[in-house]
Write an enzyme that holds these catalytic residues in place. Structure first.
Site, mmCIF file in Angstrom:
data_model
loop_
_atom_site.group_PDB
_atom_site.id
_atom_site.type_symbol
_atom_site.label_atom_id
_atom_site.label_comp_id
_atom_site.label_asym_id
_atom_site.label_seq_id
_atom_site.Cartn_x
_atom_site.Cartn_y
_atom_site.Cartn_z
ATOM 1 C CD1 TRP A 21 -2.657 1.708 0.661
ATOM 2 C CD2 TRP A 21 -1.788 1.964 2.700
ATOM 3 N NE1 TRP A 21 -3.281 2.782 1.265
ATOM 4 C CE2 TRP A 21 -2.769 2.961 2.518
ATOM 5 C CE3 TRP A 21 -1.105 1.920 3.921
ATOM 6 C CZ2 TRP A 21 -3.079 3.912 3.497
ATOM 7 C CZ3 TRP A 21 -1.418 2.860 4.895
ATOM 8 C CH2 TRP A 21 -2.389 3.838 4.682
ATOM 9 C CD GLN A 27 6.722 6.461 0.021
ATOM 10 O OE1 GLN A 27 6.000 5.555 0.443
ATOM 11 N NE2 GLN A 27 7.646 7.019 0.769
ATOM 12 C CG ASP A 49 -2.241 -7.531 2.424
ATOM 13 O OD1 ASP A 49 -3.174 -8.362 2.385
ATOM 14 O OD2 ASP A 49 -2.430 -6.305 2.525
ATOM 15 C CE1 TYR A 54 -4.448 -1.007 -0.206
ATOM 16 C CE2 TYR A 54 -2.697 -2.624 -0.312
ATOM 17 C CZ TYR A 54 -3.736 -2.020 0.368
ATOM 18 O OH TYR A 54 -4.049 -2.457 1.641
ATOM 19 C CB SER A 151 -9.947 -5.797 5.641
ATOM 20 O OG SER A 151 -9.165 -4.695 6.054
ATOM 21 C CD GLN A 176 -4.930 -6.611 5.632
ATOM 22 O OE1 GLN A 176 -4.572 -5.537 5.169
ATOM 23 N NE2 GLN A 176 -4.827 -7.731 4.932
ATOM 24 N N PRO A 206 1.572 -1.866 11.673
ATOM 25 C CG PRO A 206 3.137 -3.573 11.381
ATOM 26 C CD PRO A 206 2.026 -2.863 10.680
ATOM 27 N N GLY A 284 5.132 -2.435 5.822
ATOM 28 C CA GLY A 284 5.436 -1.796 4.553
ATOM 29 C C GLY A 284 6.895 -1.393 4.574
ATOM 30 C CG ASN A 294 10.816 -3.159 9.325
ATOM 31 O OD1 ASN A 294 11.507 -2.436 10.038
ATOM 32 N ND2 ASN A 294 10.103 -2.675 8.317
HETATM 33 N N1 LIG Z 1 -6.745 -3.514 5.140
HETATM 34 C C1 LIG Z 1 -6.543 -2.235 5.161
HETATM 35 O O1 LIG Z 1 -7.474 -1.436 5.161
HETATM 36 C C2 LIG Z 1 -5.130 -1.724 5.149
HETATM 37 C C3 LIG Z 1 -4.860 -0.360 5.358
HETATM 38 C C4 LIG Z 1 -3.534 0.026 5.359
HETATM 39 C C5 LIG Z 1 -2.515 -0.902 5.154
HETATM 40 N N2 LIG Z 1 -2.824 -2.206 4.921
HETATM 41 C C6 LIG Z 1 -1.782 -3.233 4.662
HETATM 42 O O2 LIG Z 1 -0.763 -3.133 5.627
HETATM 43 C C7 LIG Z 1 0.483 -2.921 4.973
HETATM 44 C C8 LIG Z 1 1.392 -2.153 5.844
HETATM 45 O O3 LIG Z 1 0.864 -0.849 6.134
HETATM 46 P P1 LIG Z 1 1.869 0.323 6.386
HETATM 47 O O4 LIG Z 1 2.746 0.482 5.189
HETATM 48 O O5 LIG Z 1 1.116 1.493 6.873
HETATM 49 O O6 LIG Z 1 2.735 -0.335 7.591
HETATM 50 P P2 LIG Z 1 3.849 0.152 8.565
HETATM 51 O O7 LIG Z 1 4.784 -0.999 8.637
HETATM 52 O O8 LIG Z 1 3.218 0.650 9.822
HETATM 53 O O9 LIG Z 1 4.559 1.393 7.853
HETATM 54 C C9 LIG Z 1 5.421 1.170 6.780
HETATM 55 C C10 LIG Z 1 6.173 2.419 6.429
HETATM 56 O O10 LIG Z 1 6.978 2.840 7.532
HETATM 57 C C11 LIG Z 1 8.280 3.213 7.082
HETATM 58 N N3 LIG Z 1 9.230 2.219 7.608
HETATM 59 C C12 LIG Z 1 9.137 0.861 7.509
HETATM 60 N N4 LIG Z 1 10.190 0.279 8.081
HETATM 61 C C13 LIG Z 1 10.975 1.264 8.566
HETATM 62 C C14 LIG Z 1 12.196 1.274 9.266
HETATM 63 N N5 LIG Z 1 12.820 0.152 9.566
HETATM 64 N N6 LIG Z 1 12.733 2.484 9.614
HETATM 65 C C15 LIG Z 1 12.093 3.625 9.310
HETATM 66 N N7 LIG Z 1 10.928 3.686 8.627
HETATM 67 C C16 LIG Z 1 10.358 2.506 8.271
HETATM 68 C C17 LIG Z 1 8.226 3.172 5.557
HETATM 69 O O11 LIG Z 1 7.777 4.428 5.044
HETATM 70 P P3 LIG Z 1 8.752 5.612 4.557
HETATM 71 O O12 LIG Z 1 10.118 5.029 4.333
HETATM 72 O O13 LIG Z 1 8.114 6.134 3.340
HETATM 73 O O14 LIG Z 1 8.705 6.614 5.681
HETATM 74 C C18 LIG Z 1 7.154 2.138 5.297
HETATM 75 O O15 LIG Z 1 6.557 2.237 4.031
HETATM 76 C C19 LIG Z 1 0.081 -2.257 3.656
HETATM 77 O O16 LIG Z 1 1.057 -2.354 2.668
HETATM 78 C C20 LIG Z 1 -1.153 -3.055 3.304
HETATM 79 O O17 LIG Z 1 -0.763 -4.300 2.775
HETATM 80 C C21 LIG Z 1 -4.120 -2.622 4.921
#
Ligand SMILES: NC(=O)c1ccc[n+]([C@@H]2O[C@H](COP(=O)([O-])OP(=O)(O)OC[C@H]3O[C@@H](n4cnc5c(N)ncnc54)[C@H](OP(=O)(O)O)[C@@H]3O)[C@@H](O)[C@H]2O)c1
Length: 332
Positions: A21, A27, A49, A54, A151, A176, A206, A284, A294
């Protein structure tokens, strides 16, 4: 990597899964997207996922290309249906028409004959649940999806759908929801109901979209290249987390992570995995180094004192209201 059963099903998923996502098709450039998928595979992630919606369907295409050539049996590919994928009034929701059309589009873009899990991306109040579940049953029985999930559904909605799924002889195995130290709305109702029914949580954001990595500092502009600077879509989604109160409290978690020998991203991901009803944490990443960081959260046990210390810091900014599990009253 460690693996868990998806709910009470026989399907094993990687404790940490990779989701695309905001990143893929939007992006980040395709090269970075492919590098992240590569990093995920190299570190033992087998569960991916995505969703039809998306990046206006482009995310599925990018993931399909990135996974091409991998042994299909070694992967678990999840996608979703509900949010608009086109301009038409039927290009959305959980009607039989849209579900049937959307699964075919997803399979074509993902370059696969089936998905392992097909998820209703929200509850559709404009379609009888029976119609939705019967369409899902036909998809499972035709071999286009092995398992069904939902979800952001409420506990009562999961219970009703689960009962219909049993009648239709299809496995509804997962929900989800959003879940993190800062967003705990599933704990009061969704988790107890899911435990009873054998439904597992595949939790999203998370790391609260990167906020719990600690890289956003109170009173400072966001770091270059971060989601908060992505004007295409990311900045709008992460904005609600960027208050000084939240960011100050997140900084106070840093010594706790250090004491536990973890990075902040690892602490955030390990935290959601402490809940046994969580089957997988979907992370993500916009660059491969993040994936490498991660995944080290897999298999980590956090002790009770650490969990208590985390709660004391974040409690005032943590959302727990089960009423926050919501689907749009009308189709978007
Ligand atoms: N079902 C639903 O309605 C729903 C809604 C949202 C998401 N999702 C699912 O959940 C997945 C994950 O969501 P999310 O991307 O928001 O999860 P997240 O893991 O909370 O955030 C990921 C973002 O945090 C940053 N990041 C990740 N690892 C990092 C690290 N080690 N150090 C620093 N920054 C880090 C990156 O963004 P930057 O580098 O750009 O800062 C990355 O894209 C989505 O891809 C999708 O599959 C589902």
């Amino acid at each position: 990597m460690e693996f868990r059963h998806l709910g009470r099903s026989g399907l094993l998923v990687s404790e940490i899964s990779y989701g695309n996502w905001i990143t893929h098709g939007s992006q980040v450039e395709e090269e970075a997207a492919t590098a992240c998928v590569r990093a995920a595979l190299d570190t033992g992630i087998t569960t991916f996922d995505t969703a039809d919606v998306y990046a206006g369907t482009k995310a599925e295409e990018v993931l399909g290309r990135a996974l091409k050539g991998e042994r299909r049996e070694g992967l678990e590919i999840f996608t979703k249906v509900y949010w608009p994928t086109g301009p038409g009034r039927n290009d959305r929701g959980l009607s039989r028409k849209h579900i049937m059309e959307s699964i075919n589009g997803s399979l074509r873009r993902l370059q696969t004959d089936y998905v392992d899990l097909y998820q209703a991306h929200r509850y559709d109040y404009s379609t009888p649940l029976e119609e939705t579940m019967e369409a899902f049953a036909d998809i499972v029985h035709s071999g286009k999806a092995h398992y069904i999930g939902v979800s952001e559904w409420k506990a009562s909605q999961i219970r009703q759908a689960h009962a219909l799924a049993r009648e239709l002889r299809i496995p509804l195995v997962s929900n989800q929801p959003q879940y993190s130290m800062l967003w705990r709305v599933i704990e009061a109702e969704v988790i107890p109901t899911s435990e009873e029914l054998g439904v597992g949580q595949i939790v999203w954001s998370p790391m609260a979209q990167g906020v719990l990595s600690g890289k956003y500092l109170p009173g400072q502009p966001p770091p270059a290249g971060s989601r908060a600077t992505d004007e295409k879509s990311g900045a709008g989604f992460i904005a609600s987390w960027l208050s000084d109160d939240v960011l100050t409290r997140v900084q106070r978690l840093k010594p706790l992570a250090e004491q536990a020998g973890l990075t902040m991203p690892q602490l955030a991901v390990a935290w959601v995995l402490q809940n046994p009803n969580v089957s997988s944490a979907i992370v993500g990443a916009s660059r491969p180094e993040q994936v490498h960081d991660n995944v080290k959260a897999a298999g980590v046990k956090l002790d009770a004192d650490l969990l208590k210390a985390i709660d004391e810091i974040v409690e005032p900014v943590t959302e727990r209201d089960p009423g926050k599990t919501e689907s749009p009253a009308q189709r978007p």
